[in-house]
Structure formats: structure tokens, C-alpha cells
Design a protein around this motif. Structure first.
Motif, mmCIF file in Angstrom:
data_model
loop_
_atom_site.group_PDB
_atom_site.id
_atom_site.type_symbol
_atom_site.label_atom_id
_atom_site.label_comp_id
_atom_site.label_asym_id
_atom_site.label_seq_id
_atom_site.Cartn_x
_atom_site.Cartn_y
_atom_site.Cartn_z
ATOM 1 N N ALA A 241 0.823 -1.206 0.000
ATOM 2 C CA ALA A 241 0.000 0.000 0.000
ATOM 3 C C ALA A 241 0.858 1.258 0.000
ATOM 4 N N ILE A 242 1.923 1.248 0.795
ATOM 5 C CA ILE A 242 2.792 2.428 0.869
ATOM 6 C C ILE A 242 3.489 2.677 -0.463
ATOM 7 N N LYS A 243 3.877 1.624 -1.157
ATOM 8 C CA LYS A 243 4.470 1.793 -2.484
ATOM 9 C C LYS A 243 3.481 2.513 -3.404
ATOM 10 N N GLU A 244 2.243 2.050 -3.403
ATOM 11 C CA GLU A 244 1.223 2.665 -4.250
ATOM 12 C C GLU A 244 0.946 4.111 -3.830
ATOM 13 N N ILE A 245 0.862 4.331 -2.526
ATOM 14 C CA ILE A 245 0.577 5.671 -2.018
ATOM 15 C C ILE A 245 1.698 6.639 -2.381
ATOM 16 N N ASN A 246 2.945 6.207 -2.212
ATOM 17 C CA ASN A 246 4.082 7.072 -2.558
ATOM 18 C C ASN A 246 4.111 7.378 -4.052
ATOM 19 N N GLU A 247 3.808 6.377 -4.861
ATOM 20 C CA GLU A 247 3.798 6.594 -6.309
ATOM 21 C C GLU A 247 2.705 7.579 -6.726
ATOM 22 N N ALA A 248 1.658 7.658 -5.905
ATOM 23 C CA ALA A 248 0.556 8.568 -6.206
ATOM 24 C C ALA A 248 0.719 9.932 -5.540
ATOM 25 N N GLY A 249 1.871 10.152 -4.891
ATOM 26 C CA GLY A 249 2.131 11.465 -4.305
ATOM 27 C C GLY A 249 2.205 11.506 -2.799
ATOM 28 N N GLY A 250 2.009 10.362 -2.125
ATOM 29 C CA GLY A 250 2.122 10.318 -0.679
ATOM 30 C C GLY A 250 0.828 10.653 0.037
ATOM 31 N N VAL A 251 0.949 11.045 1.284
ATOM 32 C CA VAL A 251 -0.199 11.410 2.125
ATOM 33 C C VAL A 251 -0.107 12.898 2.453
ATOM 34 N N ALA A 252 -1.083 13.648 1.993
ATOM 35 C CA ALA A 252 -1.097 15.104 2.193
ATOM 36 C C ALA A 252 0.228 15.719 1.742
ATOM 37 N N GLY A 253 0.761 15.201 0.645
ATOM 38 C CA GLY A 253 1.984 15.751 0.075
ATOM 39 C C GLY A 253 3.269 15.218 0.669
ATOM 40 N N ARG A 254 3.172 14.295 1.638
ATOM 41 C CA ARG A 254 4.373 13.744 2.272
ATOM 42 C C ARG A 254 4.562 12.292 1.858
ATOM 43 N N LYS A 255 5.757 11.934 1.452
ATOM 44 C CA LYS A 255 6.080 10.547 1.141
ATOM 45 C C LYS A 255 6.234 9.768 2.446
ATOM 46 N N LEU A 256 6.028 8.467 2.383
ATOM 47 C CA LEU A 256 6.065 7.612 3.560
ATOM 48 C C LEU A 256 7.328 6.779 3.610
ATOM 49 N N GLU A 257 7.920 6.687 4.789
ATOM 50 C CA GLU A 257 9.124 5.888 5.012
ATOM 51 C C GLU A 257 8.831 4.853 6.091
ATOM 52 N N VAL A 258 9.168 3.598 5.845
ATOM 53 C CA VAL A 258 8.858 2.512 6.778
ATOM 54 C C VAL A 258 10.017 2.263 7.733
ATOM 55 N N VAL A 259 9.700 2.105 9.015
ATOM 56 C CA VAL A 259 10.665 1.723 10.044
ATOM 57 C C VAL A 259 10.163 0.432 10.680
ATOM 58 N N VAL A 260 10.935 -0.635 10.588
ATOM 59 C CA VAL A 260 10.499 -1.956 11.065
ATOM 60 C C VAL A 260 10.973 -2.207 12.493
ATOM 61 N N ALA A 261 10.066 -2.709 13.334
ATOM 62 C CA ALA A 261 10.388 -3.101 14.703
ATOM 63 C C ALA A 261 9.876 -4.519 14.932
ATOM 64 N N GLY B 59 10.298 -2.149 24.565
ATOM 65 C CA GLY B 59 11.529 -1.493 24.124
ATOM 66 C C GLY B 59 11.464 -1.038 22.681
ATOM 67 N N GLU B 60 10.886 -1.869 21.828
ATOM 68 C CA GLU B 60 10.775 -1.516 20.411
ATOM 69 C C GLU B 60 9.786 -0.380 20.186
ATOM 70 N N MET B 61 8.704 -0.355 20.977
ATOM 71 C CA MET B 61 7.771 0.758 20.847
ATOM 72 C C MET B 61 8.415 2.065 21.289
ATOM 73 N N LYS B 62 9.213 2.001 22.344
ATOM 74 C CA LYS B 62 9.947 3.197 22.773
ATOM 75 C C LYS B 62 10.887 3.670 21.674
ATOM 76 N N ARG B 63 11.545 2.726 21.018
ATOM 77 C CA ARG B 63 12.444 3.109 19.923
ATOM 78 C C ARG B 63 11.680 3.793 18.801
ATOM 79 N N LEU B 64 10.524 3.243 18.467
ATOM 80 C CA LEU B 64 9.747 3.821 17.373
ATOM 81 C C LEU B 64 9.286 5.241 17.675
ATOM 82 N N VAL B 65 8.715 5.455 18.876
ATOM 83 C CA VAL B 65 8.128 6.769 19.148
ATOM 84 C C VAL B 65 9.111 7.770 19.745
ATOM 85 N N LEU B 66 10.122 7.278 20.455
ATOM 86 C CA LEU B 66 11.064 8.194 21.094
ATOM 87 C C LEU B 66 12.279 8.497 20.234
ATOM 88 N N GLN B 67 12.809 7.478 19.573
ATOM 89 C CA GLN B 67 14.020 7.670 18.773
ATOM 90 C C GLN B 67 13.712 7.909 17.303
#
Length: 401
Positions: free
Chosen positions: A61-81, A92-100
Motif C-alpha cells: 500500500a505504501i508503495k502505491e501511495i508514494n507513487e501517487a504522491g504520498g499522504v497530504a503531500g508527504r512521502k512515507l518511510e517505513v521503520v520496522v520493529a 523497548g521496540e515501541m519506545k524506539r519507534l516513538v522516542l528515537q
């Protein structure tokens, strides 16, 4: 104080509390990239094709969304935890995602216990998330910015009791379930439903998630002489081993299975054999089913084709049900952000989904949510299926077409 002012004050206080470690949320970021966290059980005891499929659905979905211009003009980048199917690791992983990483949105997890442990972290950050957990303990009060794509335990219990009692005409019912939080909610709801209907519960047995032999539990249930067994399993593998154990006992009893028996029918059959499904019904989302000689789930089949083109190896082994659930969830996120004027904060996204989710057309079915329930699908999205009768891409035949 108005509701909007109250939400603003909560957001401000959360930012102050995290000021030393948490940058401003994506709603106020100056860059043109939004970070999307994937918080999934990719390894560990509960790792399966479920989490891998969830990741595949979001990434497609993110590939398709980015190809169509992103969300509200912003491209999406995935961070895996990777939670490693461990609540402590998950925190610990949730802290990494939201804090770091300062993610703007989180997808996952698929295990209730993991999310329940990590919820205080994401609540404080006021970051929205969509996962696939079924525990009724995950209420809107417990996790105000979280939504679930899973058919909850209460809905499944009512559907399965109706199938067992109204269709199969069972007078005495037994339960086999795992020890997870969602399963316990299921058992409690089944007991209430059976009592209301005046149907006897002859026994209930639990097994440890990922067990490969349920013979002792089934032997105990057989002694109670039920007309019907309700199987609540959290994975296709567990469903397969449960039916294999039942078949090896030579116990000729009808099984009403939960949605795992339907959604993961191919995995169940691979372990238990086709003959083990002869007296089994399951449950599934209507969007993944068909009627013999009638309607086909065209949108789902089109998604399957796209997934196979996008990632052939992963799509080959993935549960396409979860691919679809999380693919739809990514587009719901997009609709919510763009619908609220480009805001990524939890209160803004939550308010939009609560009031407007039904306007988003997905592959799986129509969204039904409210301020009281953040389970995205209700009982109308669920149908009874014959898991042994499957068509293209493992869609199941609906019962009673």
C-alpha cells in the motif's frame, strides 16, 4: 473547555512530558517525509506468516501511495520493529519507534499481550496505530488512539454459538482454546451465550499457543460427550494440529471453528489433511469468500495478483487475509490524515476514523467503528464458511449461499 481545546491540551501535556526525548510529532514536522512504524512479531514463539503478511500488505500500500504522491503531500518511510513475540522486547521496540525514530503512525502488532504491554508508551506519545488484536481488554479507554482490524472475540463467540446451536442443532457444546487474552474473552462470551440459550457447556480445555498435540485436551472433552466442539485457535498451525489430533483419535464430532480455521484454511489442511475438514465450519470476512456459481470477491483477487507481482516469494507463503487487512488499513490511515487537513496526531486521526471510516471503501469490507469501539469490523462483516471448499487464492465457499 471544548473538546478540541481538551484534545489540544492533552497533546501539549504529552509533548511536555516527553520533551527531553521525543521530537515534535509528524503533524508539526517541517520535512516532507512521514515515518511509518511496523510493530510486528517477525520472530519468536508467535512468529508466523501472519506478521510477514501484515508487513507485505502495508509495504504494498505504501508503495502505491508514494507513487501517487504520498499522504497530504508527504512521502512515507517505513521503520520496522520486531517484537520477537515478547512483551518486554515489544515495550523497548515501541519506545524506539516513538522516542528515537519519531514515527508518525504505527501498524501492528497481531498479538494482544504484546500491544497491552506497549500501550502506555504509544498512549503517552499520542501516536495513532492500527493492529490486529482481538482482546476485549483493549478498550478505547485503555488505548484511545488504537484501532484493530481483527474480528473481536465477542463477535466470533456469538457467530460460532449461532452456528453450533441454530444450524448444527447442538444441545451440548464443548470448547477447545489457547491460553491467550483473546481466547479467554472468547470463552467467557461463549459461556454467556450458551447460558442465555439454555445450552449445556460440557467442558472447556486450554492448550499452550503453538502446541502440536492437543490429544490430552480432546480426550478430556470427549468424556463429556458434547454434540459440538468450538475451536478457538490463534493461528492456522494451531488449528491444523487441533484437527489432526481430533482425526487421529477417530472422534466423529462436528467442529465449529473460529476465523483462524477459515482464514488459514490452506495451512490447516496442510497439517491435518483434507479429510479432517469434512465436518468443520469456520468463519471469515465476507470479502474473502464466494458463493458456488455466484459472486466472486473481485477486489480481493485483484489485490492477490498485485501482491504476487510486488513480492512473489513473500506472497507465495503469506496469508492473503492479513495482506488485505493491513493493505486496507494503510489506505484508511491516508484517508484519515488527508480528511483532517494533514494532521498526524493521535486525537485528530482518531476523531476522523470514529466519524468517517465507513466512507472508506476497502478490499475486506465496510468499516464500522465509533467512539465506544475501535474494532473496525462488526458482525455483519463475518460469515460462516466451508474451509475445505476453496477457490482461487484460497477464498472459501460461504455456507448458506
Amino acid at each position: 473547555m471544548t473538546r478540541s481545546h481538551a484534545k489540544g491540551m492533552r497533546k501539549f501535556l504529552a509533548q511536555v512530558a516527553l520533551a527531553c526525548t521525543l521530537p515534535l510529532s509528524g503533524a508539526y514536522a517541517a520535512d516532507d517525509t512521514a515515518k511509518i512504524g511496523l510493530f510486528l512479531e517477525l520472530t519468536g514463539g508467535s512468529a508466523s506468516t501472519t506478521s510477514e503478511a501484515s508487513q507485505l500488505g502495508v509495504e504494498l500500500a505504501i508503495k502505491e501511495i508514494n507513487e501517487a504522491g504520498g499522504v497530504a503531500g508527504r512521502k512515507l518511510e517505513v521503520v520496522v520493529a520486531d517484537t520477537q513475540t515478547d512483551a518486554t522486547v515489544g515495550v523497548g521496540e515501541m519506545k524506539r519507534l516513538v522516542l528515537q525514530e519519531d514515527v508518525d503512525f504505527v501498524f501492528g502488532p497481531v498479538i494482544s499481550q504484546v500491544f497491552m504491554a506497549a500501550a502506555p508508551v504509544i498512549n503517552q506519545a499520542q501516536t495513532s496505530s492500527i493492529g490486529s488484536t482481538g482482546s476485549l481488554a483493549i478498550t478505547t479507554e485503555f488505548a484511545p488512539y488504537y484501532f484493530s482490524t481483527l474480528i473481536n472475540a465477542e463477535v466470533q463467540a456469538r457467530k460460532m454459538v449461532s452456528e453450533a446451536v441454530d444450524v448444527q442443532k447442538a444441545k451440548k457444546v464443548a470448547i477447545l482454546s489457547d491460553t491467550g487474552a483473546q481466547a479467554k474473552d472468547f470463552v467467557a462470551e461463549v459461556k454467556r451465550e450458551l447460558e442465555k440459550r439454555g445450552v449445556e457447556l460440557t467442558g472447556a480445555q486450554e492448550y499452550q499457543y503453538r502446541a502440536t498435540d492437543m490429544t490430552p485436551q480432546l480426550l478430556a472433552l470427549r468424556q463429556t460427550k458434547p454434540d459440538e466442539i468450538l475451536f478457538f485457535t490463534s493461528s492456522g498451525e494451531d488449528g491444523g494440529h487441533a484437527l489432526k489430533s481430533l482425526n487421529e483419535l477417530g472422534w466423529d464430532v462436528h467442529v465449529t471453528g473460529n476465523w483462524s480455521i477459515g482464514a488459514f484454511a490452506e495451512i490447516v489442511e496442510r497439517i491435518a489433511g483434507k479429510e479432517a475438514l469434512a465436518q468443520v465450519t469456520g468463519a471469515n470476512y465476507k470479502g474473502f469468500t464466494y458463493c458456488e456459481g455466484g459472486e466472486q470477491p473481485t477486489r480481493f483477487l485483484e489485490l492477490v495478483a498485485k501482491a504476487k507481482e510486488f513480492a512473489p516469494d513473500r506472497a507465495e507463503r503469506a496469508s492473503m487475509t492479513f495482506v488485505a487487512l493491513f493493505y486496507d488499513a494503510a489506505y484508511l490511515m491516508k484517508a484519515a490524515v488527508e480528511g483532517n487537513g494533514g494532521k498526524w496526531d493521535g486525537p485528530s486521526i482518531t476523531a476522523w476514523i470514529e466519524n468517517n471510516a465507513s466512507s472508506v471503501e476497502g478490499v475486506t469490507g465496510e468499516y464500522k467503528t465509533s467512539a465506544e469501539s475501535h474494532f473496525l469490523y462488526d458482525a455483519n462483516s463475518v460469515v460462516t464458511v466451508n474451509p475445505g471448499k476453496r477457490g482461487e487464492a484460497n477464498i472459501q465457499e460461504r455456507v448458506g449461499c
